[in-house]
Design an enzyme around this catalytic site. Sequence first.
Site, PDB file in Angstrom:
ATOM      1  N   LYS A   1       1.590   0.175  -1.571  1.00  0.00           N
ATOM      2  CA  LYS A   1       1.643   0.377  -0.121  1.00  0.00           C
ATOM      3  C   LYS A   1       1.613   1.877   0.164  1.00  0.00           C
ATOM      4  CE  LYS A   1       4.565  -1.047   3.812  1.00  0.00           C
ATOM      5  NZ  LYS A   1       5.822  -1.747   4.193  1.00  0.00           N
TER       6      LYS A   1
ATOM      7  N   SER B   1       5.273  -5.509   7.605  1.00  0.00           N
ATOM      8  CA  SER B   1       4.378  -4.369   7.607  1.00  0.00           C
ATOM      9  C   SER B   1       3.563  -4.197   6.330  1.00  0.00           C
ATOM     10  CB  SER B   1       5.184  -3.094   7.869  1.00  0.00           C
ATOM     11  OG  SER B   1       6.040  -2.822   6.762  1.00  0.00           O
TER      12      SER B   1
ATOM     13  N   SER C   1       9.419  -7.101   5.728  1.00  0.00           N
ATOM     14  CA  SER C   1       8.070  -6.550   5.549  1.00  0.00           C
ATOM     15  C   SER C   1       7.409  -6.837   4.213  1.00  0.00           C
ATOM     16  CB  SER C   1       8.076  -5.037   5.775  1.00  0.00           C
ATOM     17  OG  SER C   1       8.085  -4.750   7.155  1.00  0.00           O
TER      18      SER C   1
END
Lengths: 484, 95
Positions: free
Chosen positions: A78, A153, A177
């Site tokens: 990420k 997210s 997330s």
Amino acid sequence: MLHRLTISDLAAKLARREVSAREIMQSCLDQIARVDGRIHAFISHDAEDALAQADAADRELTRGVAGKPLLGIPIALKDVLAVKNQPLHCGSKILDGFISPYDATVVEKLRAAGAIVFGRLNMDEFAMGSSTENSAFGPTRNPWDIERIPGGSSGGSAAAVAADECIASLGSDTGGSIRQPAALCGVVGLKPTYGRVSRYGLVAFASSLDQIGPLAKTVSDAATLLGAMSGHDPRDSTSVPQPVPDYGAALTGIKGIKIGLPAEYMIGGLDPEAKAAVDTAVKKLAGLGAEIVDISLPHTDYAVATYYIIATAEASANLARFDGVRYGARVEGADLAEMYCGTRGAGFGPEVKRRIILGTYVLSSGYYDAYYLRAQKVRTLIRNDFLQAFETVDAIVTPTAPTAAFRIGEKSADPLQMYLSDIFTISCNLAGICGISIPCGFTSAPRLPIGLQLLGKPFGEESILKIAAAFEQDTAWHGQKPPL
Amino acid sequence: MAENRLDIRYVAHLARLALTPDEETKLSAQLGNILGYIEKLKQPDVAGVEPTAHAVPLINVTRPDAVGVSLSQEEALRNAPASASGLFIVPKIVE
């Protein structure tokens, strides 16, 4: 087809020298070239660097290096984690041009375990969102239906694993997330206990809630990654000096294990198909020998409100550092204040602004006691609910998300509706416990994944992994691939 | 709980965040809605409940007072929008 395999499959093939790390990495790069134009899981990736790491892994394999559980396995990251000499945007314009000066601890640990660490996976800006629509780089699409969101997210991290663009990935989880996008994309996502994994090199969103965790194709792969990532780190003062067990060895049967089913999670607003899948999964767990116990977590209804005070307050403080002085983009101004305001006004997107304003407000003079302090007290009540439940059960089972993946744009005009999509995942972060989402079924039309969440005691990862693995071994949901 | 009268310009100033008039209008409405939802925190009885700042079982974590590895000046300045002579350049603060 190597990109479609798991860490355990590939590790076995590499050990037998049936394949090379370069072939595996190239297979992932080819898949990215084939599908990422439609999915947009990656903001960027450095193919040359990834192949160089693969060649280095192959040299180690030739020399017969033993004891590296991830040797030659491509793991994507990420865009919230620092990798030395690679860009880090956190899904934001405000970090335009930023190059990380050091490796995050989890990156060092993955490298030490032999992994090929590559790619910048798309995310909601500063990890604020539940759909990956809040990225300055455009939305990521759900591999099961590209008209729909992948969750967020860590939407890029989940979509990349579901679309076989990497073998596994890392995400971060502040209110769901990792688990929510894992559920919506049909992969496994684990949020470790607060303090289990070092956050050195993770861009901070809400420091009392953030944790880094793995997204993978199987529970066993998630266990392997967790073992490689965990452990005390003197560079993160919230990292707990707790021994790291062999998580893979914990994946034995679940006969006699007690699993709590909280009444407050099977509520109105829960999609009937999701509820049916979770009910079936609970019966399956009982059939595998678990004892299902009805429990109550009475303060559940206050979790979203508590979270949006605490998380935004912490974010407003953490994001003060993005001011155009030491890194990132700058908008020039006549004086310092004008430069700060202009830089932040131009650099942050709408959701980040919304949360900074809310967080600043709840901390401001005259409002602190009524909002922030009260939320911290309700947080204690929520945490106590869990600690009390864990006196009688080993784990708790719930849906991961109230619905399957929604359409792109469906909730973006109404922030509160978007916040409520985290309703089942948020309490875990407030309580500081661990949680995992695993695939447990599909909706009928369109065919979209449904996730099952298992919550465990602080440092109780072995229990939830054990239950998740038993469920996975007896079902076929995790092996399903999206039509790409 | 306090009345949710959020003065958007005042709070934006505290946060050092420039907002357009359009953003001010939109954010005020959305935040009013969110603060309305948050009102439910008035309901639970928190008398005598200690606040939780974080869930980690650690207090006062310190490290040995020893010199360790850190970024060089050059590395620390590499991402700066403006720098010179080993310093970050900012608009003039003192006349």
